[in-house]
Scaffold this motif. Structure first.
Motif, PDB file in Angstrom:
ATOM      1  N   GLU A 236      -6.024  -7.423   0.197  1.00 37.75           N
ATOM      2  CA  GLU A 236      -6.795  -7.594  -1.032  1.00 37.75           C
ATOM      3  C   GLU A 236      -7.987  -6.659  -1.013  1.00 37.75           C
ATOM      4  O   GLU A 236      -8.808  -6.701  -0.103  1.00 37.75           O
ATOM      5  CB  GLU A 236      -7.267  -9.040  -1.158  1.00 37.75           C
ATOM      6  CG  GLU A 236      -6.174  -9.941  -1.688  1.00 37.75           C
ATOM      7  CD  GLU A 236      -6.664 -11.357  -1.946  1.00 37.75           C
ATOM      8  OE1 GLU A 236      -7.876 -11.524  -2.232  1.00 37.75           O
ATOM      9  OE2 GLU A 236      -5.840 -12.267  -1.839  1.00 37.75           O
ATOM     10  N   PHE A 237      -8.076  -5.821  -2.034  1.00 32.60           N
ATOM     11  CA  PHE A 237      -9.255  -4.970  -2.178  1.00 32.60           C
ATOM     12  C   PHE A 237     -10.394  -5.797  -2.785  1.00 32.60           C
ATOM     13  O   PHE A 237     -10.154  -6.757  -3.510  1.00 32.60           O
ATOM     14  CB  PHE A 237      -8.955  -3.791  -3.109  1.00 32.60           C
ATOM     15  CG  PHE A 237      -7.895  -2.850  -2.582  1.00 32.60           C
ATOM     16  CD1 PHE A 237      -8.040  -2.250  -1.333  1.00 32.60           C
ATOM     17  CD2 PHE A 237      -6.767  -2.552  -3.328  1.00 32.60           C
ATOM     18  CE1 PHE A 237      -7.072  -1.382  -0.843  1.00 32.60           C
ATOM     19  CE2 PHE A 237      -5.792  -1.686  -2.846  1.00 32.60           C
ATOM     20  CZ  PHE A 237      -5.950  -1.093  -1.598  1.00 32.60           C
TER      21      PHE A 237
ATOM     22  N   LEU B  36       0.851  -1.190   0.000  1.00 35.70           N
ATOM     23  CA  LEU B  36       0.000   0.000   0.000  1.00 35.70           C
ATOM     24  C   LEU B  36       0.889   1.242   0.000  1.00 35.70           C
ATOM     25  O   LEU B  36       1.931   1.255   0.650  1.00 35.70           O
ATOM     26  CB  LEU B  36      -0.867   0.047   1.269  1.00 35.70           C
ATOM     27  CG  LEU B  36      -1.884  -1.068   1.480  1.00 35.70           C
ATOM     28  CD1 LEU B  36      -2.565  -0.903   2.831  1.00 35.70           C
ATOM     29  CD2 LEU B  36      -2.915  -1.075   0.361  1.00 35.70           C
TER      30      LEU B  36
ATOM     31  N   ARG C  70      -9.816  -3.669   9.254  1.00 39.67           N
ATOM     32  CA  ARG C  70     -10.432  -2.436   8.726  1.00 39.67           C
ATOM     33  C   ARG C  70     -10.879  -1.547   9.884  1.00 39.67           C
ATOM     34  O   ARG C  70     -12.077  -1.267  10.055  1.00 39.67           O
ATOM     35  CB  ARG C  70     -11.614  -2.758   7.805  1.00 39.67           C
ATOM     36  CG  ARG C  70     -11.340  -3.871   6.826  1.00 39.67           C
ATOM     37  CD  ARG C  70     -10.627  -3.387   5.557  1.00 39.67           C
ATOM     38  NE  ARG C  70      -9.736  -4.374   5.008  1.00 39.67           N
ATOM     39  CZ  ARG C  70     -10.080  -5.380   4.188  1.00 39.67           C
ATOM     40  NH1 ARG C  70     -11.318  -5.506   3.820  1.00 39.67           N
ATOM     41  NH2 ARG C  70      -9.180  -6.226   3.744  1.00 39.67           N
TER      42      ARG C  70
ATOM     43  N   THR D 199     -13.050  -6.575  -5.484  1.00 42.59           N
ATOM     44  CA  THR D 199     -13.070  -6.283  -6.926  1.00 42.59           C
ATOM     45  C   THR D 199     -14.370  -6.729  -7.596  1.00 42.59           C
ATOM     46  O   THR D 199     -14.639  -6.335  -8.723  1.00 42.59           O
ATOM     47  CB  THR D 199     -11.911  -6.989  -7.652  1.00 42.59           C
ATOM     48  OG1 THR D 199     -11.970  -8.375  -7.328  1.00 42.59           O
ATOM     49  CG2 THR D 199     -10.554  -6.426  -7.203  1.00 42.59           C
TER      50      THR D 199
ATOM     51  N   THR E  92     -13.064   1.130  -8.736  1.00 44.14           N
ATOM     52  CA  THR E  92     -13.435  -0.271  -8.959  1.00 44.14           C
ATOM     53  C   THR E  92     -14.839  -0.306  -9.564  1.00 44.14           C
ATOM     54  O   THR E  92     -15.805   0.078  -8.897  1.00 44.14           O
ATOM     55  CB  THR E  92     -13.436  -1.047  -7.627  1.00 44.14           C
ATOM     56  OG1 THR E  92     -12.253  -0.718  -6.892  1.00 44.14           O
ATOM     57  CG2 THR E  92     -13.500  -2.539  -7.875  1.00 44.14           C
TER      58      THR E  92
ATOM     59  N   THR F 183      -5.265  -3.144   8.723  1.00 47.62           N
ATOM     60  CA  THR F 183      -5.646  -3.590   7.387  1.00 47.62           C
ATOM     61  C   THR F 183      -6.459  -4.883   7.439  1.00 47.62           C
ATOM     62  O   THR F 183      -7.361  -5.087   6.635  1.00 47.62           O
ATOM     63  CB  THR F 183      -4.404  -3.782   6.499  1.00 47.62           C
ATOM     64  OG1 THR F 183      -3.479  -4.657   7.172  1.00 47.62           O
ATOM     65  CG2 THR F 183      -3.722  -2.466   6.212  1.00 47.62           C
TER      66      THR F 183
ATOM     67  N   GLY G 205      -7.584   3.787  -0.714  1.00 45.42           N
ATOM     68  CA  GLY G 205      -6.759   2.588  -0.815  1.00 45.42           C
ATOM     69  C   GLY G 205      -5.313   2.763  -0.403  1.00 45.42           C
ATOM     70  O   GLY G 205      -4.485   1.892  -0.663  1.00 45.42           O
TER      71      GLY G 205
ATOM     72  N   TRP H  28     -12.924  -3.821   1.592  1.00 45.61           N
ATOM     73  CA  TRP H  28     -12.295  -2.515   1.289  1.00 45.61           C
ATOM     74  C   TRP H  28     -12.401  -2.353  -0.218  1.00 45.61           C
ATOM     75  O   TRP H  28     -11.610  -2.920  -0.962  1.00 45.61           O
ATOM     76  CB  TRP H  28     -10.849  -2.549   1.759  1.00 45.61           C
ATOM     77  CG  TRP H  28     -10.144  -1.220   1.832  1.00 45.61           C
ATOM     78  CD1 TRP H  28     -10.647   0.010   1.546  1.00 45.61           C
ATOM     79  CD2 TRP H  28      -8.787  -1.005   2.248  1.00 45.61           C
ATOM     80  NE1 TRP H  28      -9.699   0.981   1.765  1.00 45.61           N
ATOM     81  CE2 TRP H  28      -8.550   0.391   2.197  1.00 45.61           C
ATOM     82  CE3 TRP H  28      -7.743  -1.838   2.665  1.00 45.61           C
ATOM     83  CZ2 TRP H  28      -7.305   0.949   2.529  1.00 45.61           C
ATOM     84  CZ3 TRP H  28      -6.514  -1.271   2.996  1.00 45.61           C
ATOM     85  CH2 TRP H  28      -6.304   0.100   2.931  1.00 45.61           C
ATOM     86  N   ALA H  29     -13.425  -1.623  -0.624  1.00 43.71           N
ATOM     87  CA  ALA H  29     -13.690  -1.425  -2.057  1.00 43.71           C
ATOM     88  C   ALA H  29     -13.339   0.010  -2.390  1.00 43.71           C
ATOM     89  O   ALA H  29     -13.990   0.937  -1.913  1.00 43.71           O
ATOM     90  CB  ALA H  29     -15.157  -1.688  -2.357  1.00 43.71           C
ATOM     91  N   ILE H  30     -12.293   0.193  -3.161  1.00 39.87           N
ATOM     92  CA  ILE H  30     -11.789   1.552  -3.349  1.00 39.87           C
ATOM     93  C   ILE H  30     -12.343   2.179  -4.627  1.00 39.87           C
ATOM     94  O   ILE H  30     -12.637   1.477  -5.604  1.00 39.87           O
ATOM     95  CB  ILE H  30     -10.247   1.584  -3.330  1.00 39.87           C
ATOM     96  CG1 ILE H  30      -9.672   0.817  -4.511  1.00 39.87           C
ATOM     97  CG2 ILE H  30      -9.721   1.028  -2.013  1.00 39.87           C
ATOM     98  CD1 ILE H  30      -8.167   1.022  -4.667  1.00 39.87           C
TER      99      ILE H  30
END
Lengths: 632, 362
Positions: free
Chosen positions: A429-430, A257, A397, A432, A464, A394, A306, A459-461
């Motif tokens: 891992e975000f 990150l 969260r 997706t 996406t 991380t 992110g 964690w959806a940035i």
């Protein structure tokens, strides 16, 4: 090679003291570096006023730097100096009470003028009235000898020459304790690369001090302290603030990150901002924000995008950041908040240490807003704790508050370098892909659908596709994250957020107890920077035959799962803290154990001897084995 | 001594770059519609609220940008206007009171590929969040800040705001407000804003044109939107919505053109102050022509001072639109020029070791 006698010592505590403009911190720092490179174990305690230049020659203006180095494991900067270097009467007066009889005092006689003496209330010079007879006093005209040594520097003013007296003192001490000076010479060459005249003067003063020691009859003996036996590895000396900065960078690297720091300058945290601001080539972004709130706000904005969002502060700043940390609790995004504690309340003691922000870290927000809290034990441990904070933030969260303090921040010790590749794998891992279907059977994204194990949300940035969603501080419906004012939902979400933080305990090591005899009835439990003084106090107490166990909490929220069992296995549990008993209060409330609180808020770390006495008294009360009288 | 900031000569951060340069566009031949930007959430503003019109205008305008929807983010603070992100099907954050510009700054600084918008109100931006607003503008972060100004606190039910008039009677000022209000445009210009504009909720066409100019601008754009609160400050801008009254009061700002109405024109007096005079009385040499890209903000500031509490003259449009380096581009550039390639484990090992190390043998 010196023609004089060289005597071996196993440990030495030196305190450099002078005016805040005399360069004592630099002198101490350089002596420490030389000592570290020799392989001694060491611990340091810088102690300086909040004012940049307090009135010259006064007691409030005294700045000091204490260093404890030894041929064996060192746990604290030392209770009492063996040697005091006093650059003026104020430095002598302010520090004399800490000196045991027989200690050596090197004084700069040039500053012992009538005016300077009267500034600090000396009616007569203590060098002449016999009041120092029980000490080993070495009067040295440090300033004038340094100026004399620089006679050939005709372009320098007398004032400029006088400024080199700290280097003269460093040279003298380097001779006295047989320290190599190449590191300091290299340091000066880089510091004064643009000012050749000043560089040469400093080098000359440094060498003159060394030569003075060798030739003067005042010092008959030089000393040596052999390298300590330490685990194999490559070492450097490191302060807590630098170790914390490096830990954040290494953890961000391991998490893949980008690191973003939003910070507002505040003592004693600013050095983290300075350090990270210089690491742009590692991809580190730093922003000096307009205030504490903007610092944490920008960090949270970066986390939403992110990045690894980090903010650094001290107690007053943590108070200002509270609302934003609460927002991060609601958004359930990673956020690292480093609180380098100092004396409070309010502005308090900006340059002195304390650990009185524990309850603020745990509870200083509106509503039920649990966060993880971790605390380093030593300067080098700041590195590992930074990595652990990033792992928790991380994985779960969540905001994580790191509670360091002024003692750890500025103090230093040798650090066995870790290998980056062997640090914990904390790759993130975000999200997706959509994680649900809507009532029409179409794929959809539920931002508050949790990982069943960690209870972390995805964690959806931004950027996406298909996962567009809105987050905010208003209570959210479970799973969908839509606004919800439903009573049952709020109760459920409040308990879920708490359960997520409580669940972190499943991923941390149990509390480890050090009890060599296995039969101790007394446990001493600490957290944060009290580790060194407690361990030293325990060591002293054990030397008298006391059976005492020691444990140290790194995780303050949640506690390790076995904490209650550990507490209940001892007749007496003593918790020393540099506050009025905050951890003791938490432990009593949570585990119903009769914790004994031992507290001090003097802006300074505990002394090992003081804690040894507390331990001995407790042990004597529960043991029928008489303790030996042992010198501390 | 000046330092070369290493600003790029091309790319998103280059001078003259579009406000959305670096943000991914939709594939050629595809386009989004207003519906694509409408979320499934029920809109919960009061009936008749000016926010509906602004929402419709923004939803109608966003497809025009041609950007991927997932690369657009709206960040808001607290207040009626700050519910805005919930109703847009983009990424969004409804944050805390006054802090949206700070949060959006962290996001914009780390994500070049996002188009970041801030929605705020007069209380949120100018009272509790005043510090963040001026610093975002000063830094010139690439943010589009939409400030809905209704001159009242709505969500807390009717207290006076930092743009309420002196003497305004509200729940918290039963004998009339004592505070001198802020002029948001003057404030933004004083804070070194590179783009400042004013528009109105009910003029969809004008609002859209200002949004377009703001989106094109690279850097902070402050857009003040006069917005009616039908519950606590109803009709405060009504004279500007009446066709005849508006024609006499609104001074349209068009680059290169005279500033005025059909009957009046703005002239500069001997001391440099501006005044609105009948066209017939105006000395042609003193008539003010709008120069939106003037480097010196004095002229734009003077225009902003033509406001009066009775809305006698109200300049509308873009007051200032100048180019200067943005904070986020400059920060990324500093990092890019410091970098020597991908950071490896060995690089981190070397960083940790620093300059002075010693080795203890096994």
């Amino acid at each position: 090679m010196s023609a004089k006698l060289v005597q071996k010592l196993d440990r030495v505590v030196i305190r450099f003291a002078g005016d805040s403009g005399d360069g004592m911190q630099l002198t101490g720092d350089r002596f420490t570096s030389q000592t570290a490179l020799l392989g001694n174990d060491l611990s340091t305690l810088p102690n300086f006023p909040a004012e940049i230049r307090a009135p010259q020659g006064t007691l409030p203006g005294v700045s000091s730097f204490q260093l404890h180095f030894a041929d064996h494991n060192v746990l604290t900067p030392g209770d009492a100096p063996d040697v005091l270097v006093a650059m003026n009467p104020a430095a002598l007066r302010a520090n004399l009470r800490d000196l045991p009889r027989g200690a050596a005092i090197i004084v700069n006689t040039d500053e012992f003028t009538k005016r300077n003496l009267s500034k600090v209330g000396y009616l007569e010079s203590p060098l002449e009235d016999g009041s120092l007879d029980s000490y080993d006093v070495h009067p040295v005209a440090l300033t004038s000898i340094a100026v004399e040594a620089l006679a050939s520097f005709t372009d320098l003013t007398r004032k400029e020459k006088e400024r080199a007296k700290n280097m003269f003192a460093l040279g003298l001490l380097s001779w006295l304790y047989t320290r190599p000076m190449d590191g300091t010479e290299a340091f000066l060459k880089s510091k004064f690369a643009d000012k050749p005249e000043i560089l040469e003067a400093n080098l000359a003063a440094l060498r003159a001090g060394f030569n003075y020691g060798e030739t003067t009859e005042d010092f008959a003996v030089a000393y040596e302290v052999a390298p300590a036996t330490m685990p194999a590895g490559t070492y450097r000396n490191v302060t807590g603030n630098v170790a914390l900065s490096l830990g954040l960078v290494a953890a961000a690297h391991r998490a893949h990150l980008p690191l973003f720091l939003g910070s507002y300058p505040i003592t004693p945290a600013s050095d983290i901002l300075h350090t990270l601001a210089g690491l742009k080539r590692y991809g580190v972004a730093t922003m000096q924000a307009e205030d504490e709130i903007a610092g944490v706000g920008a960090a949270l904005g970066a986390s939403f995008g992110g990045a690894l969002g980090v903010t650094t502060t001290s107690g007053p700043g943590l108070a200002l950041k509270a609302e934003t940390i609460g927002l991060a609790v609601s958004l359930e995004l990673p956020l690292i908040v480093c609180d380098i504690q100092r004396g409070g309340p309010s502005t308090g003691l900006p340059t002195k240490t304390e650990q009185a922000d524990l309850l603020q870290a745990l509870f200083g927000r509106n509503g039920e807003s649990p966060v993880a809290v971790v605390a380093p034990a030593t300067p080098a441990d700041c590195f590992d704790v930074a990595v652990e904070a990033v792992r928790i933030a991380t994985t779960y969260r969540t905001p994580v508050i790191v509670l360091s303090d002024g003692y750890l921040a500025n103090g230093s010790e040798p650090w066995r370098l870790p290998r980056t590749a062997e640090l914990p794998d904390i790759a993130v891992e975000f999200a997706t892909e959509p994680n649900a279907v809507d009532d029409k059977g179409q794929p959809t994204f539920h931002p508050y659908l949790r990982d069943p194990e960690t209870l972390a949300r995805p964690w959806a940035i931004p950027g996406t596709p298909g996962l567009e969603h809105r987050v905010g501080g208003i209570e959210k419906a479970d799973v969908t994250g839509n606004i919800s004012y439903d009573p049952d939902n709020h109760d459920h979400m409040t308990r879920l957020r708490q359960a997520k933080i409580d669940g972190i305990a499943d991923s941390i090591d149990p509390l480890v107890v050090d009890d060599p005899t296995g039969h101790a009835d007394v446990l001493v439990l600490g957290w944060g920077s009290t580790f060194g003084p407690i361990a030293a106090g325990v060591r002293l107490a054990r030397a008298t035959g006391a059976r005492v166990a020691q444990a140290h909490l790194r995780h303050l929220n949640p506690f390790p799962a076995n904490t209650g069992d550990v507490l209940r296995s001892y007749q007496r549990v003593i918790v020393p803290e540099m506050n009025l008993g905050q951890l003791a209060m938490l432990l009593r409330a949570k585990y119903l154990v009769d914790i004994e609180s031992h507290t001090s808020v003097r802006g300074l770390p505990f002394q090992a001897g003081e804690l040894a006495d507390v331990i001995a008294t407790a042990v004597a009360s529960v043991s029928d084995v008489p303790l030996k009288e042992t010198a501390k | 001594m000046t330092t070369d900031l290493g600003m790029p000569s091309s790319g998103p951060g280059a001078p003259g770059a579009h406000g959305t340069a670096g943000v991914p566009s939709l594939p050629d031949g595809t386009a989004l519609t207003k519906k694509d930007f409408t979320s499934d959430q029920e809109v919960r503003w009061c009936p008749g609220c000016g926010d509906y019109a602004i929402l419709a205008a923004v939803q109608g305008f966003l497809p025009e940008l041609g950007l991927k929807r997932e690369n657009i983010v709206f960040v808001s603070g607290i207040g009626c206007s700050s519910r805005f992100p919930y109703y847009l099907d983009t990424y969004g954050m409804h944050s805390i009171h006054g802090r949206a510009p700070a949060i959006a700054t962290g996001l914009a600084a780390t994500r070049e590929d996002l188009s970041v918008w801030v929605v705020t109100g007069d209380g949120d931006a100018l009272s509790i969040g005043g510090n963040h607003l001026i610093h975002a503008l000063r830094r010139n972060v690439n943010l589009k800040i939409l400030l809905f100004n209704n001159e009242i606190y709505g969500l807390t039910k009717g207290q006076y705001s930092p743009t309420s008039h002196v003497g305004q009677v509200t729940k918290s000022t039963p004998l009339g407000s004592l505070d001198t209000p802020f002029n948001p445009v003057s404030l933004a210009l004083g804070a070194e804003a590179s783009f400042v504009a004013r528009t109105m909720d009910s003029d969809r066409q004008h609002l859209t044109s200002v949004l377009r100019a703001a989106a094109e601008h690279r850097g902070s754009a402050l857009v003040e939107i006069y917005q009616n609160c039908p519950i606590f400050n109803d009709g405060v801008f009504d004279v500007l919505k009446d066709r005849t009254e508006a024609a006499a009061r609104i001074l349209h700002l068009t680059d290169g053109e005279e500033v005025g109405t059909a009957e009046t024109v703005v002239v500069r007096d001997d001391r440099g102050s501006l005044a609105v005079v009948p066209r017939a009385d105006a000395d042609p040499a003193r008539i003010v022509r709008h120069d939106v890209s003037a480097h010196d903000p004095s002229a734009a500031f003077a225009l902003s001072r033509l406001d009066s509490p009775d809305l006698g003259h109200v300049p509308m449009g873009v007051f200032r639109n100048v180019r200067r380096p943005t904070y986020d581009d400059s920060l990324r550039e500093q990092i890019a020029s410091a970098r020597t390639g991908e950071v490896t484990d060995a690089d981190i090992d070397a960083l940790l070791a620093g300059r002075d190390t010693w080795t203890v043998g096994a």
